[in-house]
Scaffold this motif. Structure first.
Motif, PDB file in Angstrom:
ATOM      1  N   VAL A   1      11.458 -79.768  12.427  1.00  0.00           N
ATOM      2  CA  VAL A   1      10.621 -78.762  11.502  1.00  0.00           C
ATOM      3  C   VAL A   1      10.967 -78.789  10.096  1.00  0.00           C
ATOM      4  O   VAL A   1      12.113 -78.983   9.638  1.00  0.00           O
ATOM      5  CB  VAL A   1      10.666 -77.329  12.193  1.00  0.00           C
ATOM      6  N   LYS A   2       9.909 -78.054   9.425  1.00  0.00           N
ATOM      7  CA  LYS A   2      10.326 -77.774   7.911  1.00  0.00           C
ATOM      8  C   LYS A   2       9.945 -76.318   7.644  1.00  0.00           C
ATOM      9  O   LYS A   2       8.780 -75.872   8.134  1.00  0.00           O
ATOM     10  CB  LYS A   2       9.191 -78.477   6.982  1.00  0.00           C
ATOM     11  N   LEU A   3      11.036 -75.494   7.249  1.00  0.00           N
ATOM     12  CA  LEU A   3      10.629 -73.998   7.553  1.00  0.00           C
ATOM     13  C   LEU A   3      10.398 -73.548   5.916  1.00  0.00           C
ATOM     14  O   LEU A   3      10.916 -73.811   5.119  1.00  0.00           O
ATOM     15  CB  LEU A   3      11.943 -73.615   7.976  1.00  0.00           C
ATOM     16  N   SER A   4       9.453 -72.348   6.095  1.00  0.00           N
ATOM     17  CA  SER A   4       9.416 -71.336   4.980  1.00  0.00           C
ATOM     18  C   SER A   4       9.131 -70.302   5.450  1.00  0.00           C
ATOM     19  O   SER A   4       8.951 -70.163   6.792  1.00  0.00           O
ATOM     20  CB  SER A   4       8.041 -72.213   4.054  1.00  0.00           C
ATOM     21  N   ARG A   5       8.762 -69.145   4.636  1.00  0.00           N
ATOM     22  CA  ARG A   5       8.711 -67.690   4.944  1.00  0.00           C
ATOM     23  C   ARG A   5       7.329 -67.600   6.075  1.00  0.00           C
ATOM     24  O   ARG A   5       6.270 -67.960   5.552  1.00  0.00           O
ATOM     25  CB  ARG A   5       8.397 -66.974   3.957  1.00  0.00           C
ATOM     26  N   ASN A   6       7.705 -67.227   7.237  1.00  0.00           N
ATOM     27  CA  ASN A   6       6.558 -66.999   8.027  1.00  0.00           C
ATOM     28  C   ASN A   6       5.746 -68.277   8.353  1.00  0.00           C
ATOM     29  O   ASN A   6       4.368 -68.043   8.786  1.00  0.00           O
ATOM     30  CB  ASN A   6       5.837 -65.677   7.656  1.00  0.00           C
ATOM     31  N   LYS A   7       6.228 -69.408   8.127  1.00  0.00           N
ATOM     32  CA  LYS A   7       5.361 -70.629   8.245  1.00  0.00           C
ATOM     33  C   LYS A   7       6.463 -71.693   8.656  1.00  0.00           C
ATOM     34  O   LYS A   7       7.373 -71.748   8.147  1.00  0.00           O
ATOM     35  CB  LYS A   7       4.704 -71.088   6.853  1.00  0.00           C
ATOM     36  N   LEU A   8       5.954 -72.596   9.401  1.00  0.00           N
ATOM     37  CA  LEU A   8       6.541 -74.027   9.673  1.00  0.00           C
ATOM     38  C   LEU A   8       5.782 -75.093   9.882  1.00  0.00           C
ATOM     39  O   LEU A   8       4.837 -74.853  10.303  1.00  0.00           O
ATOM     40  CB  LEU A   8       7.674 -73.664  10.934  1.00  0.00           C
TER      41      LEU A   8
END
Length: 215
Positions: free
Chosen positions: A202-209
């Motif tokens: 997975v690739k993570l960012s704020r409140n989103k993946l």
């Protein structure tokens, strides 16, 4: 809101008989609900049966400490077995039904459930198919809890939510939301997501993946 009978014929032709479609038009009510709203909470009485047209609803179970675990989702042209059971038996709800993404649905008065079972073969088939789908969903949930490690359950949940919302590998969700549906803590989910990111899952960012393609 009342809709023209042509709407019901377009949506339910091939699923319900013409006579039942007429009754759906007569007794059903068109309802729209935004994400985050609730159709049912523990202790409440269910006065109607929802038949979803668009969107999705997640069904969760809550323990005595207030922790929740995801049981299954319901989507388009589907209904909730728990709602049917509550209406038929007159019991209060033991589950939570929360709107996952904006829904459009037809609300059917609860007193029509048993009446239509006796009068309309296509309604009986719809109800029995609903029970069968939810039974299979419950078995899948039990298998996941019993036999899968938490990291795999998390991946499976991410895939399911992306499928439900049509996100094409993108999911907008908080770590706390994912933790609630897995009946674990936010800290555990955050740690697992970081591990999955290191593994290029997975690739993570704020409140989103973003769910990455497996290599």
């Amino acid at each position: 809101m009342k809709l023209d009978i042509n709407f019901y014929q377009d949506k339910f032709s091939g699923i319900f008989s013409p006579n039942l479609i007429k009754e759906l038009h007569e007794h059903g009510t068109y309802v729209e609900m935004e994400a985050g709203g609730y159709l049912m909470k523990p202790g409440g009485l269910m006065s109607f049966i929802p038949i979803l047209l668009e969107g999705s609803i997640k069904i969760m179970r809550q323990d005595h400490e207030g922790k929740e675990v995801l049981l299954y989702y319901i989507g388009g042209l589907d209904s909730c077995a728990m709602s049917l059971t509550c209406c038929q038996q007159g019991n209060t709800s033991e589950i939570i039904a929360q709107v996952e993404e904006n829904v459009k649905l037809i609300s059917i008065p609860s007193y029509k459930v048993d009446e239509w079972l006796c009068q309309h073969r296509t309604w009986k088939t719809f109800v029995f198919n609903t029970y069968q789908k939810r039974f299979e969903d419950m078995l899948e949930t039990i298998d996941s809890i019993a036999f899968h490690k938490l990291d795999q359950r998390l991946l499976d949940l991410i895939k399911k939510k992306i499928e439900i919302t049509g996100g094409k590998r993108i999911l907008y969700a908080t770590h706390e939301e994912l933790a609630n549906e897995l009946a674990t803590s936010r800290e555990v989910v955050s740690r697992l997501l970081k591990q999955l990111e290191k593994l290029d899952r997975v690739k993570l960012s704020r409140n989103k993946l973003e769910l990455l393609a497996e290599k």
